[in-house]
Design a protein around this motif. Structure first.
Motif, short mmCIF file in Angstrom:
data_model
loop_
_atom_site.label_atom_id
_atom_site.label_comp_id
_atom_site.label_asym_id
_atom_site.label_seq_id
_atom_site.Cartn_x
_atom_site.Cartn_y
_atom_site.Cartn_z
N LYS A 92 0.84 -1.21 0.00
CA LYS A 92 0.00 0.00 0.00
C LYS A 92 0.87 1.25 0.00
O LYS A 92 0.43 2.32 -0.45
CB LYS A 92 -0.92 0.00 1.22
N ILE A 93 2.10 1.11 0.49
CA ILE A 93 3.00 2.26 0.52
C ILE A 93 3.39 2.66 -0.90
O ILE A 93 3.46 3.85 -1.24
CB ILE A 93 4.26 1.94 1.35
N THR A 94 3.62 1.66 -1.75
CA THR A 94 4.03 1.94 -3.12
C THR A 94 2.86 2.34 -4.01
O THR A 94 3.02 3.07 -4.98
CB THR A 94 4.73 0.71 -3.73
N ASN A 95 1.67 1.82 -3.68
CA ASN A 95 0.48 2.15 -4.47
C ASN A 95 -0.74 2.21 -3.56
O ASN A 95 -1.43 1.20 -3.36
CB ASN A 95 0.27 1.12 -5.58
N PRO A 96 -1.03 3.36 -2.99
CA PRO A 96 -2.14 3.50 -2.03
C PRO A 96 -3.51 3.20 -2.61
O PRO A 96 -4.47 2.99 -1.87
CB PRO A 96 -2.04 4.97 -1.59
N THR A 97 -3.64 3.18 -3.95
CA THR A 97 -4.95 2.96 -4.56
C THR A 97 -5.36 1.48 -4.57
O THR A 97 -6.53 1.16 -4.81
CB THR A 97 -4.97 3.49 -6.01
N VAL A 98 -4.40 0.58 -4.33
CA VAL A 98 -4.74 -0.85 -4.32
C VAL A 98 -5.50 -1.18 -3.04
O VAL A 98 -4.98 -0.98 -1.94
CB VAL A 98 -3.47 -1.73 -4.41
N PRO A 99 -6.73 -1.69 -3.14
CA PRO A 99 -7.50 -2.01 -1.93
C PRO A 99 -6.94 -3.24 -1.22
O PRO A 99 -6.36 -4.13 -1.85
CB PRO A 99 -8.91 -2.28 -2.48
N TYR A 100 -7.13 -3.27 0.10
CA TYR A 100 -6.63 -4.41 0.88
C TYR A 100 -7.33 -5.70 0.48
O TYR A 100 -6.75 -6.78 0.57
CB TYR A 100 -6.83 -4.15 2.38
N ARG A 101 -8.57 -5.58 0.05
CA ARG A 101 -9.28 -6.79 -0.39
C ARG A 101 -8.55 -7.42 -1.58
O ARG A 101 -8.40 -8.64 -1.65
CB ARG A 101 -10.72 -6.45 -0.76
N ARG A 102 -8.10 -6.59 -2.51
CA ARG A 102 -7.39 -7.09 -3.67
C ARG A 102 -6.07 -7.73 -3.27
O ARG A 102 -5.67 -8.78 -3.79
CB ARG A 102 -7.15 -5.96 -4.68
N LEU A 103 -5.36 -7.11 -2.33
CA LEU A 103 -4.09 -7.67 -1.86
C LEU A 103 -4.32 -9.03 -1.21
O LEU A 103 -3.52 -9.96 -1.39
CB LEU A 103 -3.43 -6.71 -0.86
N TYR A 104 -5.41 -9.15 -0.46
CA TYR A 104 -5.72 -10.44 0.18
C TYR A 104 -6.01 -11.51 -0.87
O TYR A 104 -5.56 -12.65 -0.74
CB TYR A 104 -6.91 -10.28 1.12
N VAL A 105 -6.74 -11.14 -1.91
CA VAL A 105 -7.09 -12.10 -2.96
C VAL A 105 -5.84 -12.62 -3.68
O VAL A 105 -5.70 -13.83 -3.89
CB VAL A 105 -8.07 -11.46 -3.98
N ILE A 106 -4.93 -11.72 -4.06
CA ILE A 106 -3.74 -12.18 -4.78
C ILE A 106 -2.82 -12.96 -3.83
O ILE A 106 -2.10 -13.86 -4.26
CB ILE A 106 -2.98 -11.01 -5.44
#
Length: 247
Positions: free
Chosen positions: A54-68
């Motif tokens: 999120k530090i490098t790209n604040p627009t990425v939602p945490y839900r998406r990070l969890y999915v990947i």
């Protein structure tokens, strides 16, 4: 209490799977169930390293990070398919010869079908091949000048893969030969110089005062932990070269 406040309270008690299912109810529920304040603690506890993205790209939602993160973890846990290539399909051919600047003299030549090899009880790709008629072969005069060629041949001579080619022994270790193997670039698109992380390993067992070869031990070693790879892993590697269409 407003309905959206009740929904927000309920959301905090749902597991990731239940949140994903509830988000399919309607658009308003999708918005509520996808908020970062719900998914941040879930993502941070399960995939701490991904949360820092999120530090490098604040627009990425945490839900998406969890999915990947879940997708990557699932891929790592997947059991690789059984190899299409069988040990019985192979023939090991080994030539041990004396090499100097002017000539090469064969000391010992072996051809061992895979169905005659004795499997290691630990299931590793390491085999001992006895030289039954070692008295009929030439004696070693200069061990430093000994070279080894080891090929794996597909039955019916439908293919061949070179494990070692005119390989020189390792300095300081008598009777040990090792050569790094190429990457199966047919599948991963790597260049010819890319490393595979495994090496072909061959050791000579001597008799008659270390002048004649009585046994040859062959295998494939991983350079990560310097242990022999499993038979299935070795066959999966070899099939990339002997069965080019295999996946």
């Amino acid at each position: 209490m407003a309905p959206w406040e009740v929904l927000d309270l309920v959301c905090h008690h749902l597991d990731p799977k239940s949140l994903a299912v509830a988000s399919c109810v309607c658009k308003s529920w999708l918005i509520s169930m996808s908020s970062d304040h719900l998914w941040k603690p879930i993502c941070t506890s399960n995939f701490p390293s991904l949360s820092t993205l999120k530090i490098t790209n604040p627009t990425v939602p945490y839900r998406r990070l969890y999915v990947i993160g879940c997708s990557a973890a699932k891929c790592r846990r997947q059991t690789p398919p059984k190899p299409r290539l069988l040990l019985d399909n192979l023939i090991f051919t080994i030539n041990i010869f004396h090499h100097d600047n002017s000539s090469s003299n064969s000391l010992c030549t072996l051809a061992k079908p895979g169905n005659e090899l004795t499997l290691d009880p630990n299931g590793i790709f390491k085999f001992d091949i006895d030289v039954d008629n070692h008295d009929a072969f030439e004696a070693l005069e200069d061990e430093e000048a000994v070279r080894v060629t080891w090929n794996v041949v597909l039955e019916g001579w439908r293919g061949v893969f070179g494990m070692m080619e005119n390989c020189k022994g390792k300095g300081g270790v008598e009777g040990w030969f090792s050569e790094e193997l190429p990457s199966p670039r047919c599948c991963c698109g790597l260049s010819a110089v890319a490393c595979s992380g495994i090496v072909a390993d061959l050791k000579l067992g001597f008799c008659d005062g270390r002048r004649k070869v009585k046994k040859v031990s062959v295998g494939i070693l991983s350079v990560v932990n310097w242990r022999y790879v499993s038979v299935d892993d070795a066959l999966r590697y070899l099939q990339h070269f002997l069965l080019p269409c295999a996946v």
